[in-house]
Design a protein around this motif. Structure first.
Motif, PDB file in Angstrom:
ATOM      1  N   ARG A 180       0.798 -14.859 -10.822  1.00  0.00           N
ATOM      2  CA  ARG A 180       0.650 -13.400 -10.752  1.00  0.00           C
ATOM      3  C   ARG A 180      -0.334 -13.030  -9.632  1.00  0.00           C
ATOM      4  O   ARG A 180      -0.102 -12.097  -8.874  1.00  0.00           O
ATOM      5  CB  ARG A 180       0.127 -12.894 -12.101  1.00  0.00           C
TER       6      ARG A 180
ATOM      7  N   GLY B 214       1.674  -5.174   2.290  1.00  0.00           N
ATOM      8  CA  GLY B 214       1.281  -3.769   2.408  1.00  0.00           C
ATOM      9  C   GLY B 214       0.407  -3.512   3.631  1.00  0.00           C
ATOM     10  O   GLY B 214      -0.084  -2.411   3.818  1.00  0.00           O
TER      11      GLY B 214
ATOM     12  N   ASP C 121       1.599  -9.299  -1.955  1.00  0.00           N
ATOM     13  CA  ASP C 121       1.844  -7.851  -1.891  1.00  0.00           C
ATOM     14  C   ASP C 121       0.810  -7.162  -1.009  1.00  0.00           C
ATOM     15  O   ASP C 121       1.117  -6.219  -0.288  1.00  0.00           O
ATOM     16  CB  ASP C 121       1.784  -7.228  -3.292  1.00  0.00           C
ATOM     17  N   LEU C 122      -0.435  -7.634  -1.108  1.00  0.00           N
ATOM     18  CA  LEU C 122      -1.496  -7.052  -0.278  1.00  0.00           C
ATOM     19  C   LEU C 122      -1.152  -7.210   1.193  1.00  0.00           C
ATOM     20  O   LEU C 122      -1.227  -6.273   1.970  1.00  0.00           O
ATOM     21  CB  LEU C 122      -2.825  -7.762  -0.554  1.00  0.00           C
TER      22      LEU C 122
ATOM     23  N   ALA D 118      -2.484  -5.283   4.444  1.00  0.00           N
ATOM     24  CA  ALA D 118      -3.883  -5.702   4.340  1.00  0.00           C
ATOM     25  C   ALA D 118      -4.057  -7.125   4.872  1.00  0.00           C
ATOM     26  O   ALA D 118      -3.091  -7.864   5.061  1.00  0.00           O
ATOM     27  CB  ALA D 118      -4.350  -5.627   2.891  1.00  0.00           C
TER      28      ALA D 118
ATOM     29  N   LEU E 260      -9.851  -4.682  -5.843  1.00  0.00           N
ATOM     30  CA  LEU E 260      -8.747  -3.945  -5.220  1.00  0.00           C
ATOM     31  C   LEU E 260      -8.790  -2.449  -5.508  1.00  0.00           C
ATOM     32  O   LEU E 260      -7.914  -1.706  -5.080  1.00  0.00           O
ATOM     33  CB  LEU E 260      -7.413  -4.535  -5.699  1.00  0.00           C
TER      34      LEU E 260
ATOM     35  N   MET F  84       3.344  -5.771 -14.395  1.00  0.00           N
ATOM     36  CA  MET F  84       2.370  -5.586 -13.324  1.00  0.00           C
ATOM     37  C   MET F  84       3.029  -4.878 -12.146  1.00  0.00           C
ATOM     38  O   MET F  84       4.046  -5.303 -11.659  1.00  0.00           O
ATOM     39  CB  MET F  84       1.859  -6.952 -12.895  1.00  0.00           C
ATOM     40  N   SER F  85       2.440  -3.813 -11.712  1.00  0.00           N
ATOM     41  CA  SER F  85       3.014  -3.085 -10.597  1.00  0.00           C
ATOM     42  C   SER F  85       2.541  -3.709  -9.296  1.00  0.00           C
ATOM     43  O   SER F  85       1.591  -4.477  -9.263  1.00  0.00           O
ATOM     44  CB  SER F  85       2.588  -1.631 -10.657  1.00  0.00           C
ATOM     45  N   THR F  86       3.208  -3.366  -8.234  1.00  0.00           N
ATOM     46  CA  THR F  86       2.785  -3.920  -6.953  1.00  0.00           C
ATOM     47  C   THR F  86       1.679  -3.060  -6.369  1.00  0.00           C
ATOM     48  O   THR F  86       1.508  -1.913  -6.730  1.00  0.00           O
ATOM     49  CB  THR F  86       3.954  -3.933  -5.961  1.00  0.00           C
ATOM     50  N   THR F  87       0.942  -3.665  -5.464  1.00  0.00           N
ATOM     51  CA  THR F  87      -0.144  -2.931  -4.835  1.00  0.00           C
ATOM     52  C   THR F  87       0.417  -2.047  -3.727  1.00  0.00           C
ATOM     53  O   THR F  87       1.409  -2.375  -3.107  1.00  0.00           O
ATOM     54  CB  THR F  87      -1.159  -3.894  -4.212  1.00  0.00           C
ATOM     55  N   THR F  88      -0.222  -0.961  -3.514  1.00  0.00           N
ATOM     56  CA  THR F  88       0.235  -0.069  -2.458  1.00  0.00           C
ATOM     57  C   THR F  88      -0.479  -0.391  -1.159  1.00  0.00           C
ATOM     58  O   THR F  88      -1.483  -1.082  -1.157  1.00  0.00           O
ATOM     59  CB  THR F  88      -0.039   1.389  -2.835  1.00  0.00           C
ATOM     60  N   ALA F  89       0.065   0.139  -0.104  1.00  0.00           N
ATOM     61  CA  ALA F  89      -0.513  -0.131   1.215  1.00  0.00           C
ATOM     62  C   ALA F  89      -1.944   0.393   1.284  1.00  0.00           C
ATOM     63  O   ALA F  89      -2.278   1.371   0.636  1.00  0.00           O
ATOM     64  CB  ALA F  89       0.330   0.554   2.285  1.00  0.00           C
ATOM     65  N   PRO F  90      -2.786  -0.291   2.052  1.00  0.00           N
ATOM     66  CA  PRO F  90      -4.156   0.193   2.165  1.00  0.00           C
ATOM     67  C   PRO F  90      -4.187   1.550   2.840  1.00  0.00           C
ATOM     68  O   PRO F  90      -3.465   1.791   3.798  1.00  0.00           O
ATOM     69  CB  PRO F  90      -4.832  -0.863   3.046  1.00  0.00           C
TER      70      PRO F  90
ATOM     71  N   MET G 215      -2.176  -2.817 -13.173  1.00  0.00           N
ATOM     72  CA  MET G 215      -1.946  -3.703 -12.032  1.00  0.00           C
ATOM     73  C   MET G 215      -2.277  -5.146 -12.375  1.00  0.00           C
ATOM     74  O   MET G 215      -1.641  -6.069 -11.890  1.00  0.00           O
ATOM     75  CB  MET G 215      -2.796  -3.241 -10.851  1.00  0.00           C
TER      76      MET G 215
ATOM     77  N   ARG H 176       1.299 -13.430  -6.268  1.00  0.00           N
ATOM     78  CA  ARG H 176       2.196 -12.307  -5.948  1.00  0.00           C
ATOM     79  C   ARG H 176       1.368 -11.105  -5.452  1.00  0.00           C
ATOM     80  O   ARG H 176       1.725 -10.431  -4.502  1.00  0.00           O
ATOM     81  CB  ARG H 176       3.003 -11.928  -7.189  1.00  0.00           C
ATOM     82  N   LEU H 177       0.248 -10.916  -6.138  1.00  0.00           N
ATOM     83  CA  LEU H 177      -0.634  -9.804  -5.782  1.00  0.00           C
ATOM     84  C   LEU H 177      -1.162  -9.969  -4.359  1.00  0.00           C
ATOM     85  O   LEU H 177      -1.210  -9.019  -3.579  1.00  0.00           O
ATOM     86  CB  LEU H 177      -1.805  -9.807  -6.766  1.00  0.00           C
TER      87      LEU H 177
END
Lengths: 264, 325
Positions: B177, B188, B184-185, B190, B154, A1-7, B126, B180-181
């Motif tokens: 999982r 990032g 990460d939000l 959010a 998302l 699972m990749s990480t989410t990118t910045a909004p 994802m 973590r998501l």
């Protein structure tokens, strides 16, 4: 699972209303086609009544009945019944509620539900033209009247589909709740056997208006009277108004009663 | 537009929401105030029926408020629906999918409605659904459906995300999982507002917690602030020797176990153990712990539909005893 990118700020590409409606309509069409029974009804029933024309080649009464029945089938199955059951199913699956959390507007959501059935009905009624001609029907007297009739019927029966869906508990119940609209639609065809006064009232039903418009637009006759091309415009005014009135009524009913999620 | 703070992603004041009318009317949200700062994870906690989902649906713009004011990213979620939706992502409590569409078809359908969407393969990746891409939704497990739902939430890189019970029905692995998501939000940039039943989830993920009861926020703060001022507990099986006087603490002798609620754990525990040592009393099954989010939450839940202040009462007793704050 990749990480989410910045909004990213909301400056990116926004799909147009057309893109959104077509994207959703494509999914709804996939679902329609995946349901064998619905797809079968939608694709076969509208052309079936044209077989009547085989009976007595060139008989105008048969052409009128055959075409009217074909239209009725197109409005009732791919448009009305399919939309009714799709709306109820999507509502119960919470798809409508889920979609309303996104960028799509309510109107776009409704359009995307109605579009596959409307498209099938329009295609079927277009195919009906060469099929009817091949089976001995005369050339349409005023093809615009016929096209407007198809369009108005699609709008009216779509709106009736949404309205009926509003008070239909689940997809099974649609078998019963569809009856009032089906009855209203076929009422026109029994006008000839009714006593005069009742027949006069029935003339104002959508079914009867459809039948008059088939007579005027295709055969160029209003009752027993033959019409010139110019006269078809004036003659079609009243039944067209009847159709418009029913379409408006259906739209108002639908708009007032629309529900987006199952009752708790 | 007055009074809108730029550092607030969500601003709710005096929110009310009623269902039905006349005799059957039920007020699910009764004057709720809530703020969510940008770049934070805020959890809305509450028992079933506390009004969490009712609140969230109004903030999401899905249902009208009966009263009060809601600003989302400085806008009205109903009047400015289109502009708000472009920047928010919503996960409803129950997923809504057409059973006969495949995972890919569902994501493609969503993508057609979203501004600058992630690609379908990226969305699949994802949420670890790539191997399920061609399976119909009806063939997915509950956890997989939830992940698909999150992928939709998302898809448009939302800057504000509403998650109504995101991990309910997930196995522990999937739940981690999702955590973590969510982290990460936030990392990032959010903002996340979530509801949950799992206190562990709230404690672990959230920067701030708001606890709801009977349609109002009854307690609000960081996880540490929430437990602050709540009594610690000492428990052991009942002993025959009369207990010593423990200043400030409340002793409750139950059927089999004795529960002591103490504002300060260490002095009370020291006094108790010193006494036990001197009296040669054994305290079987001795447990001592400081207040946890769970104990605070349970005390709120058990206090019935409490007034606006949370009761500090121990869950096993009827009489309140003032505990120092």
């Amino acid at each position: 699972m990749s990480t989410t990118t910045a909004p990213t700020p909301a400056t990116g590409r926004t799909p147009s209303a057309t893109t959104r409606v077509l994207g959703l309509a494509r999914a709804n069409l996939t679902l329609l086609m995946r349901n064998k029974l619905t797809a079968g009804y939608a694709l076969v029933l509208p052309l079936l009544p044209l077989a009547l024309l085989l009976g007595d080649r060139g008989n105008e009464a048969l052409v009128s009945t055959g075409l009217s029945s074909a239209l009725l089938m197109a409005f009732l199955f791919p448009v009305f019944y399919n939309l009714l059951s799709a709306t109820v199913t999507r509502r119960d699956e919470l798809v409508l509620k889920r979609m309303r959390t996104g960028e799509v507007s309510d109107l776009e959501l409704l359009a995307s539900l109605a579009l596959p059935g409307a498209g099938i009905a329009a295609v079927m009624m277009t195919i009906a033209v060469p099929v009817a001609l091949a089976l001995g029907a005369p050339m349409p007297a005023n093809v615009v009247v016929y096209a407007v009739l198809v369009l108005l019927g699609i709008v009216m029966f779509s709106a009736f589909g949404f309205w009926t869906a509003a008070w239909t508990r689940n997809a099974e119940a649609a078998q019963m709740t569809s009856f009032p609209v089906i009855f209203l639609a076929i009422l026109g065809s029994i006008a000839p056997v009714l006593p005069d006064r009742a027949a006069r009232v029935v003339e104002f039903t959508p079914g009867a208006a459809m039948e008059s418009l088939v007579g005027i637009g295709w055969l160029g006759v209003d009752g027993d009277q033959a019409l010139s091309f110019g006269e078809t415009w004036a003659a079609s005014a009243e039944p067209t108004l009847v159709m418009v009135a029913w379409a408006v009524l259906a739209l108002v009913l639908a708009q007032r009663s629309m529900r987006w999620e199952p009752r708790h | 537009m007055t009074n809108t703070h730029h550092d607030l992603a969500v601003e709710v004041s005096g929110l009310r929401r009623s269902y039905g009318s006349g005799k059957d009317a039920f007020e699910a949200v009764r004057g709720l105030d809530l703020t969510v700062e940008r770049g934070t994870i805020t959890a809305l906690l509450g028992t079933n029926g506390a009004g969490k989902t009712s609140t969230l649906e109004v903030i999401e713009g899905l249902a009208p408020a009966t009263g009060g004011e809601v600003r989302v990213l400085g806008m009205d979620p109903v009047a400015d629906r289109r502009r708000v939706r472009r920047r928010t992502g919503v996960l409803l409590q129950r997923s809504g999918f057409a059973a006969d569409l495949t995972v890919t078809e569902t994501l493609r359908m969503w993508a057609s409605t979203v501004s600058s969407p992630r690609s379908v393969p990226e969305s699949l990746e994802m949420l670890d659904l790539t191997h399920r891409a061609d399976v119909k939704v009806s063939g997915l497990s509950g956890g997989e459906q939830r992940r698909l739902d999150l992928a939709c939430t998302l898809m448009g890189h939302p800057e504000l995300v509403f998650l109504d019970e995101p991990s309910t029905g997930l196995d522990p692995e999937s739940r981690r999982r999702v955590w973590r998501l969510v982290e990460d939000l936030r990392d990032g940039g959010a903002t996340v507002l979530l509801t949950t039943h799992y206190l562990e989830e709230a404690e672990r993920l959230s920067d701030r917690i708001s606890i709801m009861d009977a349609g109002r926020i009854v307690r609000e703060g960081t996880p540490a602030e929430i437990v602050e001022g709540h009594p610690s507990h000492i428990e052991f099986q009942n002993v025959t020797t009369p207990l010593p006087d423990l200043p400030g603490a409340r002793v409750d002798v139950g059927h089999t176990r004795t529960v002591i609620a103490a504002p300060e754990l260490q002095p009370t525990l020291t006094a108790l153990l010193t006494w036990a040592e001197a009296q040669r009393v054994t305290l079987p099954g001795l447990v001592a712990r400081t207040a946890t989010l769970e104990s605070v939450f349970l005390s709120i839940a058990d206090s019935g539909h409490a007034p606006s202040e949370p009761a500090v009462a121990d869950s096993d007793t009827d009489h309140d005893l003032e505990v120092a704050r």
